[in-house]
Enzyme design. Sequence first.
Site, PDB file in Angstrom:
ATOM      1  N   LYS B 284       0.847  -1.187   0.000  1.00  0.00           N
ATOM      2  CA  LYS B 284       0.000   0.000   0.000  1.00  0.00           C
ATOM      3  C   LYS B 284       0.889   1.246   0.000  1.00  0.00           C
ATOM      4  O   LYS B 284       1.785   1.349   0.823  1.00  0.00           O
ATOM      5  CB  LYS B 284      -0.911  -0.027   1.229  1.00  0.00           C
ATOM      6  CG  LYS B 284      -2.022   1.006   1.214  1.00  0.00           C
ATOM      7  CD  LYS B 284      -3.014   0.790   2.355  1.00  0.00           C
ATOM      8  CE  LYS B 284      -4.123   1.837   2.297  1.00  0.00           C
ATOM      9  NZ  LYS B 284      -5.133   1.655   3.359  1.00  0.00           N
ATOM     10  N   GLU B 369     -19.645  -3.728  10.644  1.00  0.00           N
ATOM     11  CA  GLU B 369     -20.597  -2.877  11.373  1.00  0.00           C
ATOM     12  C   GLU B 369     -21.621  -3.707  12.137  1.00  0.00           C
ATOM     13  O   GLU B 369     -22.004  -3.356  13.260  1.00  0.00           O
ATOM     14  CB  GLU B 369     -21.315  -1.927  10.409  1.00  0.00           C
ATOM     15  CG  GLU B 369     -20.412  -0.895   9.746  1.00  0.00           C
ATOM     16  CD  GLU B 369     -19.647  -1.437   8.552  1.00  0.00           C
ATOM     17  OE1 GLU B 369     -19.882  -2.594   8.142  1.00  0.00           O
ATOM     18  OE2 GLU B 369     -18.781  -0.695   8.019  1.00  0.00           O
ATOM     19  N   ARG B 397     -25.660  -0.645   7.494  1.00  0.00           N
ATOM     20  CA  ARG B 397     -25.290  -2.061   7.549  1.00  0.00           C
ATOM     21  C   ARG B 397     -25.836  -2.746   8.808  1.00  0.00           C
ATOM     22  O   ARG B 397     -25.868  -3.976   8.876  1.00  0.00           O
ATOM     23  CB  ARG B 397     -23.762  -2.213   7.555  1.00  0.00           C
ATOM     24  CG  ARG B 397     -23.104  -2.108   6.213  1.00  0.00           C
ATOM     25  CD  ARG B 397     -23.266  -3.354   5.376  1.00  0.00           C
ATOM     26  NE  ARG B 397     -22.838  -3.137   4.003  1.00  0.00           N
ATOM     27  CZ  ARG B 397     -21.637  -3.469   3.533  1.00  0.00           C
ATOM     28  NH1 ARG B 397     -20.754  -4.040   4.330  1.00  0.00           N
ATOM     29  NH2 ARG B 397     -21.341  -3.239   2.276  1.00  0.00           N
TER      30      ARG B 397
END
Lengths: 652, 652
Positions: B284, B369, B397
């Site tokens: 990343k 979530e 969610r």
Amino acid sequence: MSEYRFLPHITRPADIRPFTIEELQELAQEMRHAICGQVSKTGGHLAPNLGVVELTIALHYVFDFSHDRLLFDVGHQCYPHKLLTGRFDKLDRLRQSDGMAGFPEPRESPYDLFSVGHAGTGVSTAVGMARGDQLNGQTDRKVVALVGDSSIVNGLAMEGLNNAGTLKRQFLVVLNDNGMSIGPPQGAVSGYFDKFRISERYGDLKQRAHEVLKKLPVGQYVEELYHRFGEMTKAALAHQHLFEHFGLLCIGPIDGHDLPTLIEMLEEVKKIDHPVLLHVKTVKGKGFDFSSDDPTTFHSPKPFTVEGCRVELKSGGRSFTTAYADAMAEIMKRDDKVIAVTAGMPDGTGLAQLIEEFPERAFDVGIAEEHAVDMCAGMAKTGLKPFVTIYSTFLQRAVDQTFQDVALQGLPVRFCMDRAGLVGGDGAVHHGFMDIAMLRSLPGMTLMAAMDEANLKAALKFMHAHDAGPSAVRYPRDEVPDAAPAKEVAPFELGRANLLAEGSDAAILAYGFPANHALVAREQLEARGYKIAVYDARFAKPIDVELIKGLIASGVPILTVEDHMAMGGFGTCLIEACNEHGLPTQSVHRLGLPDRWIYQGGRAEQQREAGIDADGIVRKLTSVLEAPALPAAAPMDDRSRAAAPLRRKLGV
Amino acid sequence: MSEYRFLPHITRPADIRPFTIEELQELAQEMRHAICGQVSKTGGHLAPNLGVVELTIALHYVFDFSHDRLLFDVGHQCYPHKLLTGRFDKLDRLRQSDGMAGFPEPRESPYDLFSVGHAGTGVSTAVGMARGDQLNGQTDRKVVALVGDSSIVNGLAMEGLNNAGTLKRQFLVVLNDNGMSIGPPQGAVSGYFDKFRISERYGDLKQRAHEVLKKLPVGQYVEELYHRFGEMTKAALAHQHLFEHFGLLCIGPIDGHDLPTLIEMLEEVKKIDHPVLLHVKTVKGKGFDFSSDDPTTFHSPKPFTVEGCRVELKSGGRSFTTAYADAMAEIMKRDDKVIAVTAGMPDGTGLAQLIEEFPERAFDVGIAEEHAVDMCAGMAKTGLKPFVTIYSTFLQRAVDQTFQDVALQGLPVRFCMDRAGLVGGDGAVHHGFMDIAMLRSLPGMTLMAAMDEANLKAALKFMHAHDAGPSAVRYPRDEVPDAAPAKEVAPFELGRANLLAEGSDAAILAYGFPANHALVAREQLEARGYKIAVYDARFAKPIDVELIKGLIASGVPILTVEDHMAMGGFGTCLIEACNEHGLPTQSVHRLGLPDRWIYQGGRAEQQREAGIDADGIVRKLTSVLEAPALPAAAPMDDRSRAAAPLRRKLGV
């Protein structure tokens, strides 16, 4: 109840601790007969409960859940637990308002920690209590989550297991693997579980135990554990079990009907200060051939009779679910672009019939509502016409997917919301009372309700043709009104209500099913000399603004009725539309579900309690029609009065 | 843009097919510089995009996504994809209304299939398209889902993979494993992925290939595949990969920055007519030390400058998020029963600061979530005071968990909804415009909004003391108004609005943040001679009925303003309350978000577009104050007029 030697005398789990294995086994048989006998009278969940009798006994025998934590997942397998926690006397009023709830219910007993009914929550709430007890310094409280093999592959359960694997304490997940979902299990992982059914592993224990130990640093207890395993013949450590990747020590599969093994094994794993998954194999419907041979039919049967080998289910009337399946079958015959999808409820939604008739175009994806909706979004993107059938209460699982992957894309996914409104015996955990509120804020969404079979057909026909965006129809867990099957109704037109009966003293706008109550109420009010117009609103979004303008202008009282929360429901859509168009709303009165929980009982009883049945409508309209006229609103230019309350508020 | 040799000339992926590996590698460097240069000017997602440059080039080199399907998950790593699909010219207006969206956007290009921004959807929508293409007889269309290592453990992704494992066709999941979530990865499975980072497997290929073949019946191609693997030096078949249990053939890990290997491997797996997971390891932030060394800071940075080795982030004002974290830190210092939880957004929610200060009581559970809310429910059950901080849009969610595991249990879980309302550059996928609508139908729920830092502090203080049931506060993705930090405000009282400024010509009731706009509007209206009272409503549930009664009785125009859908929002709560109490609503006017999608742009710009900023308020109130008085409603007893429209409707 004198037929039972033990059951009537068990007031708490501690009562069974002195029992011998033989007595526990006799108790198991008593529990099976008590449960089967009751369910045959009132209906309820049968096969899931028959499958966990020994497991439940063993859990209560080994743990002390007056202090330890037992979390159910779904919870329809809680009857044996309730019988062992002092609720035998309530069993004869199973799922009735004054009786025993069909799901865990904290209002009934401190042994029920959460009222549950939706799948996949058990591990996560257990992780929360495990962390909570730890932070509260109560580390001696053991935590156990009892999860079925179809719940455990639900997304929420997977998230829970992934987090459970990071716990640094005792944490036991009991995987109740009966190889059955509510319907047949779905997905690749269920096939994976099959491997364990095919090959029960005996022997080689030391070798495998060592392999597990190499993989997981789980402290002294496992060494100890594996030594004891050496002496055990029916236990095994599963090699490379799926959930080992989640950081859980996986043990099993073991026989879930072998009490001595269950007790011995639970005594062992109880001591492990690391997350453990105990894989237990049970037979859904165990104890009676008719239920173990056909666990899907006897998952949650209607009342039935057993005569020798003949088992007969009492047949009820024609359900909305059956009407839905028949209507869908017609549509799917005519258009091979139509797809039907359900999430683990093939029988409850009528999809079983469609899967049999259209195996290529009808899918059960298992208890995975989020995936079901997104899979339909993908299908719609390829030009197909997916209809996803999910109970209103379970669609709450897929609000975000409906927001992003359906509505934002403007995809014409069709939502069929069975069990919308009050659901009767299943109680609060299954009511579908907020589908309008949670879906109406989505741009491009069309919301409908069907009052009977003819209207359900017409709504589905409309949805089939409606490619402009997503659409949804709600219908209740109820029988279709008698007249329905033959009846022909006007086609659904976007945003147009349907006049059912004329009248000039007042107008009732009912959203779907309650329109049937409105027609009954109309007759009763006619006897009192009132002429009431009755409309089936059909659409909550968009709403019939032209009709509303006419009714408001007429000045007659308008009553909205719905089997949905009054707060945020259809009636609210109506007054919102009035406000949008500068229309007064004082002549509008709303009936809907109150802002509190309604618990298990008959659906008719629940509708009465909520005041949305015929009597409730009559009561409300009478009070409105016979009330003195309201005072006119203050003139807009009366500044002195205008300022007053503001000054009061300021205390100046 | 003459600085680039290739980029400006690429109008479609086909343009890169003639390139040599060396040219593709040079292109990769151009893409990195173009992306980094732009993000340093405007902000945006940096590290995720730098990490997938080679992978994206290889995917477009091997597949033809004008015909094949490429599904992104989350999608903040789509910049390289956009540069290869003819959008280089829009890059300089990244995340602006007339520029390139920061997420996949079908309105921009047919190469973007779904507008996404929420994690875990890619596999499920890909499964839907795979089944759809198959049913449409377009079996030659390859399907690829690109998923990150933190998205793939989200519940929805797991459900998708479980279903993907049952596909009988080509289906490729590319696991972009950069070992980083948006913050550090969470959960046991991320630790499992680490094993692959530690031990890259070389050699032993034939042996492992055979083992995989033994386990999976995946047809001739794999035999072929494993033979070719024999010649490959940098590839491997992962033995007992987690996702093999999901029925996927798992290959990798391979180096995601080694273009020749990526291309060779993709060419191979492209041919497999079975679900495959290709495990690709990427770095990343690859390409620039400052971003690869600190990928969290540079995940989605503000504009920054690079001078030699010195990288400096332009500092913006004080955000609501920072104000929240500071306020929570105070509360957590005072009360060790308080817990802070986030779901994969430690930086976005300010939790990172709390996790550092209170490692025992602050948790990031990863992108989960549903689990976050249920874990908090379990913690609340043990007497702790959990505050779960989730973006409004992501709380969608967990609606079902809030319904069953929190509200039905009456547990005092505190919901802190960051990014509520319009979110600016992230656009439609991230707006939090329906939290009131989806939560207000829950019995016992308390809903609040905070207009500035002082009110956010006061709201959190109220929530900390509020044990009667669940409560939620919303606040925007914005800077706190300047005056805030010093300011002292009256404590929150259940269901009481807060008067900010007096007035007698009209009253504005703003819900939270828009109250700041209302105060500005008030000054502008004062210049026109109008005296306007301004209230911060503070509560949407319960609503301040006493205030409303007073205002309605006063007869002055009332304007509600909110950064939420007008349909089902705060204004609707207000007119609903009026109707409940028999009060007229014609003096009530509502400003909120329109019933359509608002796309990326500046947050101020979006508020202007929606008409909820100061100018919009002035426009609306002026038109109301200067409009001719409304006609009075028709008298209730005018039966003849009453019947007329009904007869018209009937056409008699």
